[in-house]
Design a protein around this motif. Structure first.
Motif, short mmCIF file in Angstrom:
data_model
loop_
_atom_site.label_atom_id
_atom_site.label_comp_id
_atom_site.label_asym_id
_atom_site.label_seq_id
_atom_site.Cartn_x
_atom_site.Cartn_y
_atom_site.Cartn_z
N ASN A 206 0.82 -1.22 0.00
CA ASN A 206 0.00 0.00 0.00
C ASN A 206 0.85 1.27 0.00
OD1 ASN A 206 -2.88 -0.64 -0.03
ND2 ASN A 206 -2.44 -1.76 1.84
N GLN B 109 0.65 3.17 -3.17
CA GLN B 109 -0.62 3.78 -3.58
C GLN B 109 -0.77 5.16 -2.95
OE1 GLN B 109 -2.18 2.03 -5.84
NE2 GLN B 109 -0.77 0.31 -5.51
N ASP C 172 -3.74 8.28 -2.78
CA ASP C 172 -5.10 8.71 -3.12
C ASP C 172 -5.26 10.18 -2.77
OD1 ASP C 172 -7.78 9.11 -3.54
OD2 ASP C 172 -8.45 7.31 -2.47
N LEU D 244 -8.60 11.37 -0.60
CA LEU D 244 -8.90 11.07 0.80
C LEU D 244 -8.96 12.38 1.60
CD1 LEU D 244 -6.63 7.97 1.51
CD2 LEU D 244 -9.11 8.01 1.23
N LEU E 295 -7.19 10.51 7.26
CA LEU E 295 -6.91 9.38 6.37
C LEU E 295 -5.93 9.77 5.28
CD1 LEU E 295 -10.23 7.39 5.79
CD2 LEU E 295 -8.12 6.61 6.87
N GLN F 83 -2.04 7.90 5.05
CA GLN F 83 -1.70 6.92 4.02
C GLN F 83 -0.18 6.83 3.89
OE1 GLN F 83 -3.07 7.91 0.02
NE2 GLN F 83 -3.33 10.05 0.63
N CYS G 25 1.28 1.88 8.06
CA CYS G 25 0.64 1.41 6.83
C CYS G 25 -0.15 0.14 7.11
CB CYS G 25 1.71 1.15 5.78
SG CYS G 25 1.09 0.44 4.24
N TYR H 266 -3.51 1.08 9.26
CA TYR H 266 -4.61 1.81 8.63
C TYR H 266 -4.97 1.30 7.25
CZ TYR H 266 -4.27 5.18 12.43
OH TYR H 266 -4.28 5.77 13.66
N PHE H 267 -4.02 0.66 6.57
CA PHE H 267 -4.27 0.18 5.21
C PHE H 267 -3.74 -1.25 5.08
CE2 PHE H 267 -3.78 4.75 5.08
CZ PHE H 267 -4.90 5.14 4.38
#
Length: 375
Positions: free
Chosen positions: A318, A321, A323, A326, A330, A334, A369, A372-373
């Motif tokens: 992750n 990645q 985003d 968000l 959040l 990330q 990481c 949360y992901f």
């Protein structure tokens, strides 16, 4: 077969060139290293370990020398040259002084001025000299070494924060009058601009350019814009590979550059991601993979290769990645954003390398990481 003359013939050569020289000079190839990726890696380092004190076959020693030569040669440019010199010091068990003296012995006119070394290389030389000379001079005590080394020679002031110089966003700030010590003063209040290396700014910059991108067939007047699907395809390329020339953009879209033209000579891509992926592929090479011109590969293939590397090293994928959509906590939590922010804001520590605390913080980013992901 391992003569000084042969050694000179392979100096500065890459992996394939070194292997080819073994064949053209002695008519044998490097040893075959078969098996799974982990088995091949283990065998490669087993040979390198045994080569220190055990006789290897000529094919095995050719494999070892080819690998080491590739390690020495696997960098370029100014910083790469510094890295190369540091690697030579390590492999040859030399200090900076010994390395330069050897060059002067070979040629008194050797240019010394631009041969820069890592701070750690000078530190190691100091330690070696002190350790040797303290055997002959009682005055060279541990207390004196600490004072000379840590206070006089190698003291390094931490970088001063430059946050106060960051500009305010022209759209999200305003000038107000505030009362300071009984006097009205004008003060700018609002949000600061995003750093250029921020993943958020890098994506914004790409889309800003894509929304102004247009194509024209040479000899015709009409100019055409691209649809959103085409822009997304280009974004995927720019977001991983960094800058793309006009010719590369046209080729990516299936156009012939001699027949079509763009209103950009170069499309600026995500330089932050390009630097990170360059580091990821260097990690891959360090793990025993062949050197790869990764920017020539399709984006999906690049992501797949790096993802496989991370999984083999128990690194949460992750972290690859980002985003931009968000919100709030959040967004900031990330892993990709955390990684960038850590590298952007880190100022060094008091360890020998100056990076020991950074390694600890990178480990915490990985744990964050996973929390949360999760995969």
């Amino acid at each position: 077969i391992l003569t000084d003359e042969f050694k000179k013939s392979i100096e500065g050569k890459g992996q394939r060139a070194t292997s080819a020289i073994f064949w053209t000079t002695y008519q044998f190839n490097t040893a075959e290293n078969k098996g799974t990726r982990d088995e091949k890696k283990l065998q490669a380092y087993k040979w390198r370990s045994e080569a220190i004190n055990t006789q290897l076959s000529k094919e095995e020693i050719a494999y070892v020398i080819t690998e080491i030569n590739n390690n020495l040669n696997n960098s370029s440019g100014y910083l790469g040259a510094i890295s190369d010199r540091s690697k030579e010091l390590y492999f040859n068990k030399q200090t900076v002084g010994q390395y330069l003296y050897k060059q002067l012995q070979a040629s008194p006119h050797t240019r010394m001025k631009n041969q820069v070394f890592y701070r750690q290389d000078y530190f190691d030389e100091f330690e070696t000299i002190w350790q040797t000379q303290s055997k002959f001079h009682k005055e060279l005590t541990e207390e004196l070494k600490t004072e000379i080394r840590d206070i006089i020679i190698f003291y390094q002031r931490k970088l001063k924060s430059q946050k106060g110089l960051v500009s305010f966003c022209e759209f999200e700030s305003e000038v107000k009058e505030v009362l300071v010590d009984g006097h009205l003063k004008k003060k700018t209040i609002g949000y600061k601009v995003s750093p250029k290396s921020s993943p958020l700014f890098q994506e914004f910059k790409i889309w800003q350019n894509l929304n102004h991108l247009a194509i024209q067939k040479k000899g015709e007047v009409d100019i055409h814009e691209f649809d959103i699907e085409t822009k997304q395809s280009l974004f995927d390329e720019l977001n991983i590979k960094g800058n793309l020339s006009k010719e590369e953009v046209l080729k990516s879209l299936g156009y012939i550059s001699k027949d079509f033209d763009l209103n950009f000579k170069t499309l600026e891509g995500n330089r932050t991601n390009a630097a990170l992926y360059d580091a990821y592929f260097k990690m891959m090479e360090a793990e025993g993979h062949e050197e790869t011109e990764w920017k020539t590969l399709p984006v999906d293939k690049i992501k797949e290769m790096v993802s496989n590397l991370f999984q083999s090293q128990n690194i949460n994928t992750n972290i690859l990645q980002f985003d931009a959509e968000l919100d709030g906590a959040l967004f900031e939590k990330q892993a990709s954003y955390q990684l960038w922010h850590l590298l952007y804001s880190y100022e060094g520590d008091n360890s020998n390398s100056g990076n020991e605390k950074l390694y600890e913080l990178l480990f915490l980013v990985q744990k964050l990481c996973e929390k949360y992901f999760p995969l």
